[in-house]
Structures are given as structure tokens and as C-alpha cells.
Design an enzyme around this catalytic site. Sequence first.
Site, PDB file in Angstrom:
ATOM      1  N   GLU A   1       0.824  -1.205   0.000  1.00 59.23           N
ATOM      2  CA  GLU A   1       0.000   0.000   0.000  1.00 59.23           C
ATOM      3  C   GLU A   1       0.861   1.260   0.000  1.00 59.23           C
ATOM      4  O   GLU A   1       0.548   2.246  -0.677  1.00 59.23           O
ATOM      5  CB  GLU A   1      -0.915   0.004   1.231  1.00 59.23           C
ATOM      6  CG  GLU A   1      -1.894  -1.158   1.295  1.00 59.23           C
ATOM      7  CD  GLU A   1      -1.362  -2.353   2.069  1.00 59.23           C
ATOM      8  OE1 GLU A   1      -2.179  -3.078   2.658  1.00 59.23           O
ATOM      9  OE2 GLU A   1      -0.135  -2.578   2.076  1.00 59.23           O
TER      10      GLU A   1
ATOM     11  N   LYS B   1      -2.209   4.376   8.276  1.00 62.74           N
ATOM     12  CA  LYS B   1      -1.739   5.274   7.219  1.00 62.74           C
ATOM     13  C   LYS B   1      -2.863   5.623   6.248  1.00 62.74           C
ATOM     14  O   LYS B   1      -2.997   6.777   5.823  1.00 62.74           O
ATOM     15  CB  LYS B   1      -0.559   4.639   6.479  1.00 62.74           C
ATOM     16  CG  LYS B   1       0.719   4.621   7.305  1.00 62.74           C
ATOM     17  CD  LYS B   1       1.942   4.249   6.483  1.00 62.74           C
ATOM     18  CE  LYS B   1       3.207   4.407   7.325  1.00 62.74           C
ATOM     19  NZ  LYS B   1       4.444   4.140   6.555  1.00 62.74           N
TER      20      LYS B   1
ATOM     21  N   ARG C   1       3.698   5.811  -2.811  1.00 62.61           N
ATOM     22  CA  ARG C   1       4.920   6.545  -3.146  1.00 62.61           C
ATOM     23  C   ARG C   1       5.156   6.545  -4.662  1.00 62.61           C
ATOM     24  O   ARG C   1       5.639   7.530  -5.224  1.00 62.61           O
ATOM     25  CB  ARG C   1       6.115   5.963  -2.399  1.00 62.61           C
ATOM     26  CG  ARG C   1       6.000   6.101  -0.884  1.00 62.61           C
ATOM     27  CD  ARG C   1       7.266   5.693  -0.154  1.00 62.61           C
ATOM     28  NE  ARG C   1       8.310   6.712  -0.294  1.00 62.61           N
ATOM     29  CZ  ARG C   1       8.398   7.809   0.445  1.00 62.61           C
ATOM     30  NH1 ARG C   1       7.488   8.053   1.382  1.00 62.61           N
ATOM     31  NH2 ARG C   1       9.378   8.669   0.268  1.00 62.61           N
TER      32      ARG C   1
END
Length: 394
Positions: A80, A194, A85
Site C-alpha cells: 500500500e 496510514k 509513493r
Amino acid sequence: MCDNKKPTVKEIAELCLKKFESLPKTGKPTANQWTILAGIVEFNRNTEACQLVSLGCGTKCIGESKLCPNGLILNDSHAEVLARRGFLRFLYQELKQDRIFHWNSTLSTYDMDEHVEFHFLSTQTPCGDACILEEEQPAARAKRQRLDEDSEMVYTGAKLISDLSDDPMLQTPGALRTKPGRGERTLSMSCSDKIARWNVIGVQGALLDVLISKPIYFSSLNFCCDDAQLESLERAIFKRFDCRTFKHTRFQPQRPQINIDPGIRFEFSQRSDWQPSPNGLIWSQVPEELRPYEISVNGKRQGVTKKKMKTSQAALAISKYKLFLTFLELVKFNPKLSEMFDQQLSDPERIAYASCKDLARDYQFAWREIKEKYFLQWTKKPHELLDFNPMSNK
């Protein structure tokens, strides 16, 4: 083309799985190895066109002692996070063009096309709170569950962050956690936490937030796995914070559509008799000359010689250091941005990564408030890990 003006889980998964199959065999799981795949798909509501823009595979994290002060090593290589990124690489590339971003001369920032949205997919439930199925009896909610076939509770190996218990493996719904693992404890938060953060403050991060007018949120979160539970996913991503107030004009908690399709199969999904692949895979929708596909090992680029292991040549394009250079390069060669940041970035070769992140004042203010309201126990990494500059690795 996507039907009904919204891509389905099947359509999103098809784009992700086809791209994975087309990638070189090198770096992919071998016999008896498993991994997690995550991807991000762009959808244009006007043209109904879908395209994959980022893909990540991985299951690893590094321990606290291996954190890199120069931004060269990835702390978190879960799929993930790699996909997110890789998505940042895609966004930087798009800011060089005039396709989904357009300059707003009034605000001196970039607006994203209002018809464009992004959809996230994973082949496994995010580690952490989303893996926990809340029990009916309140007194039993924090009961320790064993990892065996008889357990009726979905189990997470992610470690509890709490001063109230000596047992980090308590299966307490709604609690913050760090990444799972049997080795040295990591400072990286669980993927559930996150994703919950991105759901409030956006996926763009501080550096990109300086350049765009609005945060970027996922319009839907999609999961193709047997163990995904809608109730647990909704709790982990937004419902556990419903009772807490957060007032900000630019950043707002989202309630994205969450979709589950257990019928879609990924050939390297987790099996109890397989081992996790040691590699991470990252693909971004960027030109071939920018090397869109990379393989990571222990947070660094695969194939780097031992002699160059501590140099910038070992850093992946999605590392803090390389994304920082991408940001500075974009500002330097974009006349609108270079004029706007003339004073703040007067010496771009020596400005610290932390100083550039602090340029995103709205973002940093909101993040501080979010930590106070939602994520009080979010782990803190040493500040010196953000003090590197472009000259640090030369």
C-alpha cells in the site's frame, strides 16, 4: 472505458493484475513465496477513461536501528505504501505537463482537473485495525487470540501502541498500531492507520501539497480478498474517529466508497505454507527513460554493489531523497514555481528536507491537529532523519 461512470473492483483489479503480469519476472515471488499487490487507478468522469498510474508489491519494513538519516532507505515497503509513493512520482510527472493539472494564476498554485479521481486497490486487508473483527461481547474485545484455524476473530500481527497494556498483540478494535513482524520493532505505522491518515489529510504529502490547491483523496478503496470485512474496514478508515471533531477548511475527513470482491484472485496471495517474498516491486506511470519499474530489497534498489550501498545510487526513485530532488528540480525548471519560491529556495542545494516540508504550512498545521484529535499515539521518528539536503549524498 469504465461502465456506469465509476470503475468497478473488477475493472480496477484487471488493470493492476495485467500490469503485474506484464512486468519482468525478476523480483517477483518465486515458488512458495507470497506478496501483497496494491495499485492506484486514475478515472476521468468526463471521458470515462481508466488508467493504472501506480503499482506496488511488498510485505517488509525495516527496524528502528536501520533508519537512514539521509533519506536513502525506505522505512516501509508494504504494498500500500509502495503504491502510494509510486503515485507521488506520477503526480510530479503530471505537474510537468498540462493534462490533469492546470495553473491557477489567482492562487499561484495548481488545480487538479475536477473530473479526475483516483481509486485504490489491494489484494489483502490492510495490516492493523482493518484486520480485526469486533466481537459481540465488549468484555472480550481485547482478548488475546491465537493464530490458528479455529480462531473466529480476524487476527492482525500489527503491534498495539498503548501505555495501558504490556501485551502489544491484544486484538483491540480501533487502536493505533505499528507494522507487524517478528524482528526488531519498526516505527512505521500500520497500513490501516496510514490509509486513515490519507483519508483526512490526503495522499499527496507535504511537498506536493505546497504546489497544489486541494488535497488528493481516494474516491474508493477496493479489496479483492476473502478475509476483508466491510465493518472492520469502515471502522479502521473513518468510523473510529466519527465522535471526534476536526474543523479545517482545506482538509476534511472523507467517507470513501469501500468495495470488496472476494472472487478476484491474485496468484501470489498469502498462504500459510508459503514464505513472504523478500522483494518489493514498484511501477509508476512515468516515461521509460525515468525507469518506471524498480525492485527493492531491504528498502534499497536491487542490484547495487556493496561499494555503492551507502550512496544515492542505492536509493529508489520513491525514496525520500529522490522524491525531494524531484520536487526541487520541478521548482527550479518551472518559471512559475521558481519565481514563487525564489526566497525560500534561494540555496536549493543546501536546504533541508524538513525545511521544505515546513513550507506546507496548512498541511503541517492540519497534521498537528489531526494527531491531537485522531492519532495521539502516532510514532515519532528522530527529527534528524529529516535534516538531509541535496548535498548530503554527494
